[in-house]
Write an enzyme that holds these catalytic residues in place. Structure first.
Site, PDB file in Angstrom:
ATOM      1  N   ASP A  52       0.600  -1.341  -0.215  1.00  0.00           N
ATOM      2  CA  ASP A  52      -0.146   0.069  -0.175  1.00  0.00           C
ATOM      3  C   ASP A  52       1.057   1.389   0.007  1.00  0.00           C
ATOM      4  OD1 ASP A  52      -2.551   1.330   0.300  1.00  0.00           O
ATOM      5  OD2 ASP A  52      -2.082   1.729   2.034  1.00  0.00           O
ATOM      6  N   THR A  85      -2.761   5.009  -4.141  1.00  0.00           N
ATOM      7  CA  THR A  85      -1.357   5.415  -3.176  1.00  0.00           C
ATOM      8  C   THR A  85      -0.510   5.470  -4.220  1.00  0.00           C
ATOM      9  OG1 THR A  85      -1.656   3.846  -1.802  1.00  0.00           O
ATOM     10  CG2 THR A  85      -2.684   5.905  -1.196  1.00  0.00           C
ATOM     11  N   THR A  86      -0.611   4.307  -4.745  1.00  0.00           N
ATOM     12  CA  THR A  86       0.821   4.172  -5.015  1.00  0.00           C
ATOM     13  C   THR A  86       0.919   4.948  -6.755  1.00  0.00           C
ATOM     14  OG1 THR A  86       0.923   2.092  -4.484  1.00  0.00           O
ATOM     15  CG2 THR A  86       3.579   2.957  -6.004  1.00  0.00           C
ATOM     16  N   ASP A 382      -8.528   0.251   1.916  1.00  0.00           N
ATOM     17  CA  ASP A 382      -9.164   0.821   0.075  1.00  0.00           C
ATOM     18  C   ASP A 382     -10.099   0.271  -0.262  1.00  0.00           C
ATOM     19  OD1 ASP A 382      -6.498   1.558   0.813  1.00  0.00           O
ATOM     20  OD2 ASP A 382      -5.516   0.968  -0.767  1.00  0.00           O
TER      21      ASP A 382
END
Length: 422
Positions: A52, A85-86, A382
């Site tokens: 994550d 997020t990445t 998520d």
């Protein structure tokens, strides 16, 4: 300027900033997508295994001030959208990398920024144009779409093999919430042991049995329609302060001081019993005297309950946190349809179900190792955020890089008729 302040400016510094951001991008790059690899970050004692982006970047000890902005974008993406997020870090890194060659050639950074802003606006307009609206669909179609969204989010996670199982769970949890879709109304509890598919959802609040004193076993462990009281109050005898000095003329006076203390606690307990509450929860410890006293009167009590659990119980049952036992009227007590203490794995859990006020739910996750469970929790978080976002925004676009390719094609056609440097 303060003493010891370093100053650097100009093109050299911009290039150095871009390089610093690049090095962070290199770290998280390999975690992207279904073939992405997990990273193990070990910090003193705690070891985290995750893919994550926000979790990883938060754990890295980043000193470079420009690179810290990448941490912020990952965090805000995590808080607002939950997933991706990445991707935001990689996209930012890639845009910087592309602009590096222009800066090397001496173009002013403002021109590059102006071009990016214009492109961004075009992309947003295009996304709104081609997005699929879900507000006018039937309930079944809507649910089907939401499940697909959750599955997409779980594709690149550790629990990808069970994505159908968990996608349904995430959609159920979000659709069960009230109109405001408050994420804090969904609790996640982890119990090691059992198979991953033993995970389940409770319509209500459940938390682990707290530390208990003598007399606890004699208390009833199941109630239907009980009244619930939530306290922020210590129900235990306090020892006299070590360094306090009490001067008394007569030894009998000392007994009065001791008696006064017993009277105070008995007075509190009597008031709680008189209120008609069958379940007493407190944020502070409930001692053995109180535990036994409640057990004799068929009342269940639990002390040292965590703050967020207490808040969720309060929301679900309508109980209002009390800091005193005076004035316990019916409107500050809560009630739920069923309360019971259940054995799950080697833990015992207190469950409040069939609640009347706010619709809260708790996801109970099972699995082998605690690392695995923590990663499952992050992945589910998520998925829940994504479903929530889809319900709020009423529109979805194709994932898996498809929308990015379409935007790239669209921009390439658009830029053929722009004059000038941008």
């Amino acid at each position: 300027m303060k003493d010891g302040t370093e100053e650097s400016e100009g093109r050299g510094q911009i290039i150095s900033n871009i390089n610093a951001c690049q090095s962070i991008v290199e770290v998280v790059k390999t975690t992207l997508g279904p073939r992405g690899m997990d990273k193990l970050i070990h910090d003193g004692r705690s070891v985290t295994i995750s893919n994550d982006g926000a979790t990883l970047i938060g754990l890295l000890d980043i000193v470079h001030p420009a690179a810290k902005t990448l941490v912020d974008i990952a965090r805000s993406q995590d808080n607002e959208v939950g997933d991706g997020t990445t991707s935001v870090v990689l996209t930012a890194g890639e845009l910087l990398k592309q602009s590096k060659q222009f800066i090397d050639e001496g173009m002013h950074s403002q021109i590059i920024i102006k071009g990016y802003r214009e492109a961004c606006q075009k992309c947003i307009d295009r996304i709104l144009e081609i997005s699929v609206k879900i507000s006018d669909k039937s309930e079944e179609e809507k649910r089907d779409l939401l499940i697909k969204c959750a599955e997409t989010s779980l594709n690149s996670k550790i629990i990808a093999n069970y994505k159908i199982f968990f996608a349904n769970m995430a959609v159920d949890a979000v659709l069960y919430l009230d109109q405001d879709l408050d994420k804090s109304d969904i609790g996640i509890k982890k119990i090691t042991g059992g198979s991953v598919t033993d995970s389940f959802m409770v319509h209500g609040v459940c938390f682990k049995k707290t530390f208990s004193y003598a007399g606890f076993e004699q208390q009833p462990k199941k109630f239907t329609n009980p009244k619930i009281i939530i306290l922020n109050l210590e129900l235990e005898l306090k020892a006299e302060k070590d360094n306090a000095e009490v001067r008394i003329e007569n030894p009998d006076d000392f007994q009065k001081i001791v008696d006064a203390e017993w009277n105070i606690i008995y007075d509190k307990l009597d008031k709680i019993v008189a209120s008609g509450a069958k379940i007493v929860l407190s944020n502070l410890p409930i001692g053995d005297l109180a535990t036994q006293y409640f057990a004799d009167r068929d009342i269940f009590c639990a002390g040292r309950v965590q703050k967020d659990d207490l808040q969720r119980v309060g929301k679900a049952t309508g109980a209002i946190l009390q800091t005193t036992v005076h004035g316990l009227t019916d409107d500050v007590l809560g009630n739920c349809g069923l309360f019971e203490e259940v054995q799950l794995g080697n833990e015992r859990f207190n469950m409040f179900t069939e609640c009347v006020r706010t619709k809260t739910s708790t996801l109970v996750l099972r699995g082998g190792a605690s690392q695995y469970l923590e990663e499952t929790e992050r992945s589910l978080n998520d998925a829940i955020m994504i479903v929530r976002r889809a319900v709020k925004s009423h529109a979805v676009v194709a994932g898996g890089g498809a929308i990015e390719m379409e935007l790239s094609r669209y921009l390439r056609e658009y830029l053929r008729n722009i004059p000038g440097k941008t």
